[in-house]
Design a protein around this motif. Structure first.
Motif, mmCIF file in Angstrom:
data_model
loop_
_atom_site.group_PDB
_atom_site.id
_atom_site.type_symbol
_atom_site.label_atom_id
_atom_site.label_comp_id
_atom_site.label_asym_id
_atom_site.label_seq_id
_atom_site.Cartn_x
_atom_site.Cartn_y
_atom_site.Cartn_z
ATOM 1 N N LEU A 1 0.820 -1.213 0.000
ATOM 2 C CA LEU A 1 0.000 0.000 0.000
ATOM 3 C C LEU A 1 0.855 1.265 0.000
ATOM 4 O O LEU A 1 0.385 2.327 -0.378
ATOM 5 C CB LEU A 1 -0.921 0.010 1.230
ATOM 6 C CG LEU A 1 -1.998 -1.063 1.238
ATOM 7 C CD1 LEU A 1 -2.829 -0.955 2.507
ATOM 8 C CD2 LEU A 1 -2.902 -0.944 0.029
ATOM 9 N N LYS B 1 3.345 1.709 -1.863
ATOM 10 C CA LYS B 1 3.927 1.921 -3.187
ATOM 11 C C LYS B 1 2.974 2.713 -4.080
ATOM 12 O O LYS B 1 1.785 2.434 -4.086
ATOM 13 C CB LYS B 1 4.230 0.560 -3.841
ATOM 14 C CG LYS B 1 5.338 -0.173 -3.124
ATOM 15 C CD LYS B 1 5.576 -1.536 -3.723
ATOM 16 C CE LYS B 1 6.631 -2.258 -2.908
ATOM 17 N NZ LYS B 1 6.616 -3.701 -3.134
ATOM 18 N N PRO B 2 3.531 3.659 -4.828
ATOM 19 C CA PRO B 2 2.660 4.477 -5.673
ATOM 20 C C PRO B 2 2.252 3.768 -6.962
ATOM 21 O O PRO B 2 2.440 4.297 -8.053
ATOM 22 C CB PRO B 2 3.519 5.710 -5.963
ATOM 23 C CG PRO B 2 4.917 5.236 -5.858
ATOM 24 C CD PRO B 2 4.925 4.112 -4.863
ATOM 25 N N ALA B 3 1.720 2.576 -6.858
ATOM 26 C CA ALA B 3 1.204 1.846 -8.017
ATOM 27 C C ALA B 3 0.235 0.815 -7.490
ATOM 28 O O ALA B 3 0.496 0.186 -6.467
ATOM 29 C CB ALA B 3 2.337 1.155 -8.765
#
Lengths: 273, 279
Positions: free
Chosen positions: A102, A104-106
């Motif tokens: 969560l 991580k920006p993806a």
């Protein structure tokens, strides 16, 4: 999603695929044994049904050539559409390991694809020679279609089938936001899949009364349908209807994923330190 | 400029009560008692950009829950949080690209591969140009002194080495705000000191805002001019570290912790329910 974001996501997934190929190769011996398994299982079903076919005097709804083609190629479809992520996802949700994803920006639904594709590339590299060997053993009855369009349709149905199984698996894992132990759900789904996807019993062998039901349930579209496309047992209307159901189930699972993900994150407890 | 702001931030967990024994199990099958526990209770504070703040409190005081709400991992039950102008729980990519969370007890790295490979994934994840990636990597590798470890399989690293590599991976995108949850847990004294020195230089040289929790008083004393003491979900103290100790010890006794320390005597380090205290 902007074009720039899409390009970043694509590069990210490509990098993840590379990493997962490397990780899978660390355990190559184990994966080779899985692939022996993936070839042997359909081969055994094939031998059983060929014996039935011979004993019944060719009275089965599929002829010898169709049976052989169906089961020889099943290993490939089964590996391409195989899933194993739900128990891991459920465990991550329960013990809080989901937190690292969560952060991580993806979106996880896209990045987790890298794990599947990477592992499946290695598996297919090991499986294809085994399938070729199986095909050679049954070379007298094996009938591969010659028309390129049929292979293209097969690839398309295989791609949708892989997306469908991936989403079904992810959605089951997400249930862990609400239920303590998803293994019961997974076992039930596994049973239904074994029974209704055409793995041990080709769907053509079911009683005719059940046929309409099998056509609307999702499992046919995870395994049997791509093989039906390839073996040429479907007319144009049945083919079109099949693709519509397959894509429809995929869309339904995507919606389900969106809802479960959105509300699941609200109850996520991020357990652990 | 304010980097982190919490306004009346609250989090309530619900859980189910089960009486002991078979009878309790059967009862809870039909009549489940739902209970609520307020882990964070109307917490308010603000942290400026470039600050380094320690978050102290006994186990279960609400430190980690607060940290998780600020990272966007948990939905607040009430109140509001702002980090770098974003609402954390929306988890926008633009927000996640500017922060990092390092948890001493959870890891980002893949056991079977050298750190180098995970770093390349992070390069794409955070959309770093090759130039930026190289520059950040060189900087961090020098700060941490780990150049020779980049191509070693993670499972072959020692705990201290692994923690450094976790920090390296978590910081490769140069987050403006760094949340640390027990970053030195389980490390020996030398490794603890190295991690502390690193965090201090990170704050000084790159201006990274840092909020960290730790049970090791040395961490906080060494790093944080300012400390927040939280207990039973409420902020009990917010000010210079030197004054935080007595507030903390009072909180521990008030919580009725077994063997709670007497505020006037220094307890044994590692005693149950007690935070480690400088000698």
């Amino acid at each position: 999603m902007t074009l720039h974001e899409a390009a970043r996501l694509w590069r990210l997934i490509a990098q993840l695929i590379k990493v997962n190929v490397m990780m899978t190769l660390e355990y190559r011996a184990a994966f080779f044994i899985y692939m022996l398994n993936a070839t042997a299982q359909p081969a055994m079903s094939l031998l059983v049904w060929l014996a039935v076919n011979d004993a019944s005097g060719d009275a089965l709804p599929l002829d010898r050539a169709q049976l052989v083609t169906y089961y020889v190629l099943m290993g490939i479809v089964a590996v391409v559409t195989g899933t194993w992520g739900a128990p891991y996802l459920a465990a991550d949700i329960r013990n809080g390991d989901l937190s690292k994803d969560l952060m991580k920006p993806a979106p996880l639904i896209f990045t987790a694809v890298g794990n599947y594709v990477g592992e499946k590339i290695v598996k297919l590299g090991m499986l294809l020679p085994l399938v070729a060997l199986l095909g050679w053993l049954f070379r007298d009855s094996l009938q591969l279609p010659g028309e390129p369009w049929r292979w293209l349709l097969f690839l398309l149905s295989l791609l949708i089938a892989a997306s469908l199984t991936y989403l079904m698996d992810f959605v089951q894992g997400l249930l862990a936001f609400w239920i303590q132990d998803v293994s019961g759900v997974l076992a039930l789904e596994d049973l239904l899949e074994k029974l209704l996807a055409g793995r041990f019993i080709p769907l053509a062998f079911f009683p005719p009364a059940l046929a309409p039901l099998l056509l609307v349930l999702p499992w046919r579209y995870t395994l049997s349908f791509p093989l039906e496309v390839l073996t040429g047992t479907l007319g144009p209307a049945a083919l079109a209807a099949g693709f519509a159901w397959q894509a429809g189930w995929c869309a339904a699972m995507w919606l389900m994923y969106r809802v479960l993900w959105r509300y699941g994150l609200r109850v996520y407890a991020a357990a652990g330190a | 400029m304010t980097a982190i702001e919490a306004v009346q931030l609250s989090k309530t967990y619900t859980y189910h009560h089960k009486a002991p024994g078979l009878r309790g199990s059967l009862e809870s099958l039909f009549r489940r008692r739902t209970l609520e526990r307020r882990a964070v209770d109307h917490v308010s504070f603000a942290i400026d950009q470039g600050e380094i703040v320690g978050f102290l409190g006994p186990n279960g005081a609400g430190k980690t829950t607060t940290l998780k709400m600020l990272c966007g991992l948990l939905y607040p039950s009430g109140g509001a949080a702002q980090v770098l102008g974003h609402t954390p729980h929306r988890r926008e990519n633009a927000f996640l690209k500017r922060i990092a969370l390092v948890m001493g007890q959870k890891n980002l790295l893949r056991r079977d591969l050298p750190v180098q490979e995970t770093l390349l994934v992070h390069k794409e994840l955070y959309d770093l140009s090759t130039t930026d990636f190289r520059r950040n990597l060189d900087e961090l590798v020098d700060l941490l002194g780990v150049r020779q470890l980049l191509d070693v399989q993670v499972r072959k690293l020692s705990l201290g080495e692994r923690m450094k590599m976790e920090l390296l991976t978590a910081l490769i995108h140069r987050p403006e705000v760094l949340f640390l949850d027990e970053p030195t847990i389980g490390l020996d004294l030398v490794s603890q000191q190295r991690v502390r020195d690193f965090l201090q230089r990170l704050n000084r040289e790159l201006g990274t805002t840092i909020l960290l929790t730790s049970h090791y008083m040395e961490d906080i004393r060494h790093l944080c001019p300012r400390a927040l003491v939280i207990d039973q979900g409420r902020i009990r103290f917010d000010g210079p570290f030197e004054d935080a100790l007595s507030a903390l010890l009072a909180a521990a006794s008030a919580a009725g912790v077994e063997n709670a320390p007497d505020p006037h005597t220094l307890p044994e380090p590692g005693a149950p329910g007690v935070l480690e205290v400088p000698q």
